[in-house]
Design a protein around this motif. Structure first.
Motif, short mmCIF file in Angstrom:
data_model
loop_
_atom_site.label_atom_id
_atom_site.label_comp_id
_atom_site.label_asym_id
_atom_site.label_seq_id
_atom_site.Cartn_x
_atom_site.Cartn_y
_atom_site.Cartn_z
N VAL A 56 -20.92 1.14 -3.37
CA VAL A 56 -20.30 2.06 -2.87
C VAL A 56 -20.66 2.30 -1.28
O VAL A 56 -19.78 2.74 -0.35
N HIS A 57 -21.84 2.14 -0.95
CA HIS A 57 -22.32 2.46 0.33
C HIS A 57 -22.59 1.26 1.03
O HIS A 57 -23.19 1.13 2.45
N ARG A 58 -21.87 -0.01 0.80
CA ARG A 58 -22.27 -1.11 1.35
C ARG A 58 -21.66 -1.14 2.94
O ARG A 58 -22.43 -2.17 3.48
N LYS A 59 -20.76 -0.27 3.21
CA LYS A 59 -20.28 -0.51 4.73
C LYS A 59 -21.17 0.25 5.58
O LYS A 59 -20.87 0.43 6.86
N GLU A 60 -21.95 0.96 5.03
CA GLU A 60 -22.90 1.99 5.83
C GLU A 60 -23.77 0.95 7.05
O GLU A 60 -24.16 -0.09 6.14
N PRO A 61 -23.95 1.31 8.00
CA PRO A 61 -24.51 0.27 8.88
C PRO A 61 -26.02 0.03 8.69
O PRO A 61 -26.32 -1.21 8.61
N LYS B 177 -29.23 -7.85 3.00
CA LYS B 177 -29.51 -8.97 3.57
C LYS B 177 -31.05 -9.23 3.35
O LYS B 177 -31.58 -10.31 2.95
N SER B 178 -31.82 -8.34 3.73
CA SER B 178 -33.40 -8.23 3.75
C SER B 178 -33.82 -8.32 2.38
O SER B 178 -34.70 -9.30 2.02
#
Length: 102
Positions: free
Chosen positions: A63-68, A75-76
């Motif tokens: 849901v929050h994947r587009k948060e900066p 990725k980390s």
């Protein structure tokens, strides 16, 4: 029958958690909420882990994947997991990469 009963208990547990933590549930399910930040996501993950609601951790991330902060987080974690498993599963990892692109 036993599996169905177990699933019913899990659903009731989930619904009770939503009733008790309705504000967190709203935050988990609401993209672009002004209250979402790395500290809030960390706290929510810890609470979901404590409640053994592991599936909701994936919902939270998606849901929050587009948060900066979420992009670098994902990725980390992926890189950390690859590093940890590379010596053991490198052939399988590469195979999955290739299969995904087909």
């Amino acid at each position: 029958m036993e599996k169905e009963n177990s699933r019913m208990k899990q659903t009731v547990k989930f619904l009770k958690w939503i009733r008790q933590y309705s504000g967190w549930w709203y935050l988990i399910c609401t993209p672009n909420d002004k209250h979402m930040n790395p500290e809030m996501m960390k706290m929510l993950m810890e609470r979901l882990d404590k409640a053994a609601l592991y599936e909701l951790i994936f919902v939270l991330i998606m849901v929050h994947r587009k948060e900066p902060f979420a992009d670098s987080f994902i990725k980390s974690v992926l890189l950390d997991m690859l590093i940890a498993r590379w010596d053991i599963d490198k052939e399988e990892i590469v195979k999955k990469f290739i299969e995904h692109l087909q």
